[in-house]
Design a protein around this motif. Sequence first.
Motif, PDB file in Angstrom:
ATOM      1  N   GLU A   7       0.884  -1.162   0.000  1.00 50.25           N
ATOM      2  CA  GLU A   7       0.000   0.000   0.000  1.00 50.25           C
ATOM      3  C   GLU A   7       0.923   1.213   0.000  1.00 50.25           C
ATOM      4  OE1 GLU A   7      -3.387  -1.071   3.050  1.00 50.25           O
ATOM      5  OE2 GLU A   7      -1.610  -2.278   3.383  1.00 50.25           O
ATOM      6  N   GLU A  46       1.863  -6.558   8.521  1.00 47.28           N
ATOM      7  CA  GLU A  46       1.937  -5.300   7.775  1.00 47.28           C
ATOM      8  C   GLU A  46       2.865  -4.345   8.499  1.00 47.28           C
ATOM      9  OE1 GLU A  46      -1.835  -3.350   7.255  1.00 47.28           O
ATOM     10  OE2 GLU A  46      -0.932  -1.624   6.241  1.00 47.28           O
ATOM     11  N   GLU A  51      -5.463  -6.783  13.399  1.00 49.00           N
ATOM     12  CA  GLU A  51      -5.743  -5.727  12.413  1.00 49.00           C
ATOM     13  C   GLU A  51      -7.187  -5.789  11.904  1.00 49.00           C
ATOM     14  OE1 GLU A  51      -4.752  -3.058   8.939  1.00 49.00           O
ATOM     15  OE2 GLU A  51      -3.908  -3.321  10.916  1.00 49.00           O
TER      16      GLU A  51
HETATM   17 MG    MG Z   1      -3.587  -2.142   5.277  1.00 51.19          MG
END
Ligand code: MG
Length: 479
Positions: A13, A215, A267
């Motif tokens: 991202e 992440e 998350e």
């Molecule tokens: Mg993300």
Amino acid sequence: MAREDYEVVIGLEVHCELSTKTKIFCSCSAEFGGEPNTHCCPICMAMPGTLPVLNEKVVEYAVKAGLATNCTIEKNSKNDRKNYFYPDLPKSYQISQFDKPLCYDGYVNIETEDGEKRIRIERIHIEEDAGKLNHDEYGRGTFVDLNRAGVPLIEIVSKPDLRSAEEVEKYLRKLKSIFEDIEVSDCKMEQGSLRADVNVSVRKKGSKEFGTRTETKNMNSFRSIVREIEYEAERQIEELEAGNTITQETLRWDDISGRTFTMRDKEDAEDYRYFPEPDLVSIQVSDEYIENIRKSLPELPESRKKRYLSEYKLTEKAANFVVSSKYYSNLFEEATKICNNPKTVGNMIMSDVARILNEREEEPEDLKFTGKELGELVILIDKGTISSAIAKKVLQELFNEVKMPSEIIEEKGWVQISDEGAIKEVVVKILENNPQSIADYKAGKDKALGFLVGQAMKETKGKANPQLLNKLFLEELNK
Ligand code: MG
Ligand code: ADP
Ligand code: ZN
């Protein structure tokens, strides 16, 4: 199982700050830096009762980015609120895009050893950046700077198509060079204009399903991204090999210790309670608007590469390298215009310029000299004024101070000796001092010639014309 039995899977991202003059929802300056809280107004400070107005340039830049990365443009998109609390986010929500991003279903190609590989882009959406927290080094507390609050961003979400740190670096460099070309961002990683959240998982080779990913947020240098992926893949493999499972969590990379730390876990449990932003109208773009932007796109890296192959006859490798950055491309084209020797210019950029930048931990955009200096340098080599060994030294000097190469070699006394008489004197002297090498050469050991030439180069501090040296040595030795 061994390391080679696993495959690494990565999806990125990428956040890219747009280089519009003003912020996304107000008319404050979007410029980087400035005294804290001087690029602020009631809107970006989130005073009650203020209303955002979408900056049209943001839509234009995002559509440009979408078209340049082969996306489809959503003609009827909108903004959404993403709710969360953080001290650098005074509204307690970020205006972003949720289910109708402005651009979707794109891709970019990267060059791998097995040829071109397509990395799919799921979506590109627009959103606002948050402010910055400055933790006081004297422990007096944490200060909030809202200059960055409301600076426009595009977020580029890739599919999990990347399979190594090397591919990730290539993908990021490709995005960077495209965005530099279309001039939607300065892409300065050290200023945070280009930063990535890196999602990493591992799975057994041949497995159809993806593993659980972690992440790592806000990575802003190529070096740390590569290190992070290698570390994280290794760590996950070790966990699995030890019979443990991977927790889906958000991590923070620490460059000094070279490892990741948990920031927060679960998350998926995070609920942003997205809903359509009630203070903004929907974003409607017409076919005509999209086509006008498409027509205005400049030459992009891929077509530039084709041109370098056909027009300048660069090798595939050199062409790929030069188009990897707009700054390399500009340097290449400007220097070639001056010296008319694309091959040498391309090779110098790919080998020497890149090596020195790497040693200095700098990026192509940090280059201070231009094609004017590099072009002259190549002319000096081609005319035989300097050897390519001296050219490397001149190049090194150019990184310290921008000057014309002819001035540098004048000042340093680096002009190549091409006077036959002067070189002959050196040749005779070296031969006198190395009778063994003469004997070796006569006995058929060709290496001896190389040694003698090397000695002569040392004697002349690299200034002797190498072709002449060779010729004169051969003449003397074969007498
Ligand atoms: Mg993300
Ligand atoms: P979010 O982070 O909001 O939950 P997504 O689930 O869509 O969003 O994924 C975000 C990023 O993570 C994308 O770039 C995607 O390619 C990547 N990704 C998703 N699953 C994996 C996986 N198993 N391994 C590596 N990357 C993944
Ligand atoms: Zn403002």
